[in-house]
Design an enzyme around this catalytic site. Structure first.
Site, short mmCIF file in Angstrom:
data_model
loop_
_atom_site.label_atom_id
_atom_site.label_comp_id
_atom_site.label_asym_id
_atom_site.label_seq_id
_atom_site.Cartn_x
_atom_site.Cartn_y
_atom_site.Cartn_z
N LYS A 198 0.80 -1.22 0.00
CA LYS A 198 0.00 0.00 0.00
C LYS A 198 0.84 1.28 0.00
O LYS A 198 0.41 2.30 -0.50
CB LYS A 198 -0.96 0.01 1.20
CG LYS A 198 -2.13 -0.94 0.99
CD LYS A 198 -3.31 -0.59 1.88
CE LYS A 198 -4.53 -1.40 1.51
NZ LYS A 198 -4.38 -2.83 1.84
N GLU A 205 -10.56 7.23 3.86
CA GLU A 205 -11.25 6.30 4.73
C GLU A 205 -10.32 5.11 4.96
O GLU A 205 -9.37 4.90 4.21
CB GLU A 205 -12.54 5.80 4.07
CG GLU A 205 -12.35 4.69 3.03
CD GLU A 205 -11.61 5.15 1.78
OE1 GLU A 205 -11.58 6.37 1.51
OE2 GLU A 205 -11.05 4.28 1.08
N SER A 238 1.65 -9.71 -0.98
CA SER A 238 1.32 -8.28 -0.85
C SER A 238 1.64 -7.70 0.53
O SER A 238 1.88 -6.50 0.64
CB SER A 238 -0.15 -8.05 -1.19
OG SER A 238 -0.98 -8.89 -0.41
C1 LIG Z 1 -5.23 -3.88 1.48
C2 LIG Z 1 -4.50 -5.12 1.19
C3 LIG Z 1 -4.85 -5.97 0.11
C4 LIG Z 1 -6.05 -5.72 -0.76
O1 LIG Z 1 -5.97 -4.59 -1.58
P1 LIG Z 1 -5.74 -4.66 -3.14
O2 LIG Z 1 -6.05 -3.29 -3.58
O3 LIG Z 1 -6.67 -5.69 -3.71
O4 LIG Z 1 -4.32 -5.04 -3.38
C5 LIG Z 1 -4.08 -7.09 -0.13
N1 LIG Z 1 -3.02 -7.40 0.66
C6 LIG Z 1 -2.66 -6.63 1.71
C7 LIG Z 1 -1.50 -7.05 2.52
C8 LIG Z 1 -3.38 -5.47 2.01
O5 LIG Z 1 -3.02 -4.71 3.06
#
Ligand SMILES: *Cc1c(COP(=O)(O)O)cnc(C)c1O
Length: 400
Positions: free
Chosen positions: A94, A116, A382
């Site tokens: 993010k 938000e 992610s």
């Molecule tokens: C917020 C988040 C997501 C989901 O958001 P996307 O916009 O679909 O990438 C996925 N993995 C993590 C670790 C997150 O914090």
């Protein structure tokens, strides 16, 4: 698919074919047009590009590595690789778009970032970006979520952000979006709205994708350096779809790479028990844009659920909606149970505790590996799972 993909999508009105666009009140529309114009010129300037590059290298810790999972591959088959977005500062992808959005705010002369947050991950990343740039930060959060995700509320406050409790309706993400938009409308000269994924009205799906493209650009080169090939399969979890778009964007034109977006199948496929938007949704409208949408009988956004709070959104990015219709990306799902198994497998075989969101991608990749043991798989990891450990222990305990 042409080499002009990024020039053609979105079109100047923000459409990815039938999806996206901007369906908002006229005064907000004017603001969005100002941001769009500014983005088009600023994002091409040498200053902006070199400042963002420097931030990524010296502050965020980019490039993040690609890692070959030796023990996981030996057990499940296939050759499994991770793009380690969990090693970004603040522990997830993010920050890639939050630093970009905050840098844009600085170039626009804005003083305040407004957003938000649901589980608090976007709020923490944005509060971090605000601290870095010396901007004010105001995060709107439902009271129910503030209680559930208390550590993230404290993190935002330590970072200097103001957390605004939202106490109407269900007191969760949807009300928080309404409240944040309201605050932004009242003070749009001084502030900028910073969305948390590739969703919302134009230009956000495009801007957030562009800021996340670095994930795919790095991963493609790193994977090639390690293997001399492109990956056979590329897998990412999909909530709004920003980490998936970041990785997929580098491989869209390589038809030999199969792309998989993994959604939460939750507890079951009954409405309200999952957030498998692509699998079970129909085109509709949410938060000012068109996309696949999980809807109730009145066509309103349906209640959703996932063990991973970062994935429980009834809509999805417009670009994903187009890529589904094109059949360029296959949208699959993983249940809560498969996700928890994958969470422990990656922890115990590789020493990497994944975020529950990312564990959805791992869960589906393990199925792929069993099915196609000769193929390579690149997963977008992610985020890291520290935020989830108490919840997993309370709800599931250690594996038997
Ligand atoms: C917020 C988040 C997501 C989901 O958001 P996307 O916009 O679909 O990438 C996925 N993995 C993590 C670790 C997150 O914090």
């Amino acid at each position: 698919m042409t080499t002009n993909y990024f020039k053609n999508y979105p079109n100047p009105e923000g459409f990815f074919e039938a999806y996206g666009g901007s369906f908002i009140p006229p005064n907000l529309q004017k603001e969005m047009e100002t941001i769009t114009d500014a983005y088009y010129s600023i994002s091409k300037s040498h200053h902006f590009i070199s400042e963002l590059r420097s931030i990524r290298k010296h502050y965020q810790g980019r490039p993040t590595p690609v890692y070959f999972c030796n023990r996981l591959s030996a057990k499940y088959g296939g050759r499994i690789y991770l793009k380690r977005e969990d090693l970004n500062h603040t522990g997830a992808h993010k920050l890639n778009h939050c630093m970009g959005e905050a840098l844009l705010a600085k170039y626009l002369g804005k003083k305040k970032l407004i957003a938000e947050t649901g589980a608090g991950q976007h709020g923490v990343a944005l509060a971090t970006a605000a601290a870095y740039f010396g901007l004010e930060c105001e995060i709107h959060m439902g009271e129910v979520d503030m209680h559930k995700e208390h550590p993230n509320v404290v993190r935002m406050q330590i970072l200097g952000a103001k957390v605004v409790p939202v106490s109407h309706g269900l007191k969760t993400l949807k009300e928080a979006v309404d409240s944040a938009f309201g605050a932004y409308m009242q003070d749009s000269d001084n502030s900028i709205y910073c969305i948390g994924s590739v969703v919302g009205p134009h230009p956000f799906p495009m801007m957030v994708r562009d800021f996340q493209r670095i994930v795919g650009i790095e991963a493609k080169e790193q994977f090639f350096d390690m293997t001399g090939e492109l990956p056979d399969n590329v897998v990412a979890c999909v909530g709004g779809g920003s980490n998936a778009m970041g990785l997929f964007s580098a491989f869209l034109e390589d038809q030999e790479c199969k792309l998989f977006g993994v959604e939460p199948a939750g507890r079951s496929f009954d409405l309200g028990e999952h957030a498998a938007t692509m699998t079970l949704g129909k085109p509709g409208m949410i938060h000012g844009f068109k996309c696949y949408l999980l809807q109730d009988e009145n066509g309103e956004p349906a209640p959703v659920y996932s063990v991973a709070s970062g994935l429980d959104y009834p809509g999805v990015g417009p670009e994903h909606s187009m890529l589904k219709d094109w059949k360029r990306v296959s949208y699959e799902s993983a249940t809560d149970e498969e996700t928890i198994d994958a969470f422990y497998e990656l922890s115990r075989l590789e020493g990497i505790i994944p975020a529950l969101e990312s564990a959805h991608a791992v869960a589906y990749a393990l199925k792929l590996a069993k099915k196609n043991p000769r193929e390579s798989i690149l997963i977008n990891l992610s985020g890291r799972g520290d935020k989830d450990i108490d919840f997993v222990m309370e709800q599931y305990g250690l594996p038997k």
